[in-house]
Design an enzyme around this catalytic site. Structure first.
Site, short mmCIF file in Angstrom:
data_model
loop_
_atom_site.label_atom_id
_atom_site.label_comp_id
_atom_site.label_asym_id
_atom_site.label_seq_id
_atom_site.Cartn_x
_atom_site.Cartn_y
_atom_site.Cartn_z
N LYS A 100 -14.52 5.70 -36.70
CA LYS A 100 -15.58 4.70 -36.78
C LYS A 100 -15.16 3.48 -36.00
O LYS A 100 -14.07 2.93 -36.21
CB LYS A 100 -15.87 4.34 -38.24
CG LYS A 100 -16.60 5.43 -39.00
CD LYS A 100 -16.87 5.01 -40.43
CE LYS A 100 -17.77 6.03 -41.12
NZ LYS A 100 -17.20 7.38 -41.12
N ASP A 134 -18.06 8.47 -34.79
CA ASP A 134 -19.04 8.55 -35.89
C ASP A 134 -20.13 7.49 -35.69
O ASP A 134 -19.83 6.37 -35.28
CB ASP A 134 -18.37 8.32 -37.23
CG ASP A 134 -17.56 9.52 -37.69
OD1 ASP A 134 -17.83 10.63 -37.20
OD2 ASP A 134 -16.66 9.35 -38.53
N ARG A 182 -22.63 15.65 -32.48
CA ARG A 182 -22.76 16.10 -33.87
C ARG A 182 -24.11 15.62 -34.37
O ARG A 182 -24.42 14.43 -34.30
CB ARG A 182 -21.64 15.53 -34.74
CG ARG A 182 -21.80 15.90 -36.23
CD ARG A 182 -20.96 15.00 -37.13
NE ARG A 182 -19.55 15.23 -36.94
CZ ARG A 182 -18.62 14.30 -37.09
NH1 ARG A 182 -18.96 13.06 -37.38
NH2 ARG A 182 -17.35 14.59 -36.93
N ALA A 187 -26.80 9.20 -43.53
CA ALA A 187 -26.31 8.90 -44.88
C ALA A 187 -26.45 7.44 -45.28
O ALA A 187 -26.12 7.08 -46.40
CB ALA A 187 -24.84 9.30 -44.98
#
Length: 305
Positions: A100, A134, A182, A187
């Protein structure tokens, strides 16, 4: 179902609570977290990856981190990412690195974060490895894609994540043709202005962006525990004669291990996202927020202590 949304809001609130994050470091991997976090250091994480590799699973390691707001902390996190890549190389495990960028100073300075990313991606290139950036909350979305664009000028071993609940996801997929992505549902709690709120709409958009990226010939990582989505993807790739080397399935460490093994036995690449580190609380709370079933999962872990 009535309690699902309030519970999601509650756990998302906890995930961003700095006081709770600090306290959690003192608790250790309790309240069920040890079932979904592979230890607190590189050594324990590598040992877990070796176990997973023996089961036919490939992996990606993520050193967890939250709320980095000083250059010193960001530089420490950068060094830890580099050490993780070195440990992956020396151990010979089948594993990538996920990270991250807020942990690497994104909220301090984009240029500073880019410098740290260049060091990490450069090290990965040296070891013939891959780095996955991410995707975080919506406020960091465009920053993430801007830095990815800069990195891709010099490195082809870096990709990112696209979240299907964001309304911009389809346009982003088209602009990122040829880049390993990805694909996830998402979330974080986002406003209706930028994100779909209806589950059926999110699921529809998720499958649409999966098809778009696969049909463009781009490498696609389908990150989902939803067996219905997975079955639809398998049917789609067979109907469109898409080689299994162009995609992989991904799941979180500790979740749906039975389904992970089924996919391995069926001949598909199955990658397990393996988080580790002392800063586990925010990650764990987001997993609780995603599905109410995870709450009972955590309580069982706590009662077993």
């Amino acid at each position: 179902m009535i309690l699902q949304q309030p519970m999601r809001i509650f756990f998302m609130f906890l995930s961003k609570n700095k006081t709770m994050n600090v306290a959690a470091k003192k608790w250790g991997l309790k309240i069920g977290a040890s079932q979904v976090v592979a230890g607190k250091n590189i050594e324990s994480a590598i040992a877990k990856v070796k176990e997973l590799n023996t089961l036919g699973l490939t992996c990606t390691l993520d050193h967890l981190g939250e709320f980095v707001d000083s250059k010193e902390e960001a530089l420490e996190a950068t060094e830890y990412c580099i050490k993780t890549l070195e440990a992956i190389a020396s151990s010979g495990v089948d594993c990538n690195l996920s990270l991250k960028m807020t942990q690497l100073g994104l909220d301090i300075s984009e240029e500073f974060c880019l410098e740290n990313m260049r060091r990490i991606v450069g090290t990965a290139k040296q070891y013939n490895n891959f780095v996955r950036i991410d995707m975080e909350d919506y406020l960091h979305c465009q920053q993430t894609l801007d830095i990815l664009k800069e990195l891709r000028k010099d490195y082809d071993n870096v990709g990112t994540v696209i979240q299907a609940y964001l309304k911009r996801a389809e346009d982003d997929i088209k602009s990122l043709k040829g880049i390993s992505l990805r694909l996830v549902k998402g979330a974080y709690k986002e406003s209706p202005e930028v994100a779909f709120q209806d589950k059926d709409k999110i699921d529809e958009n998720y499958f649409n962006i999966i098809k778009e990226h696969l049909l463009s010939g781009s490498y696609t990582a389908i990150a989902s525990h939803d067996h219905q989505i997975i079955e639809k993807v398998i049917t789609f790739v067979k109907e469109n004669q898409i080689e299994s080397s162009q995609f992989e399935f991904q799941m979180l460490y500790g979740f749906r291990t039975d389904l992970q093994q089924e996919l391995v036995k069926a001949g598909y690449t199955m990658r397990v996202y393996v988080p580790f580190g002392q800063d586990w609380f925010g990650y764990f709370m987001r997993r609780m927020a995603e599905r109410p079933q995870n709450v009972s999962f955590a309580l069982r872990g706590l009662l077993s202590k």
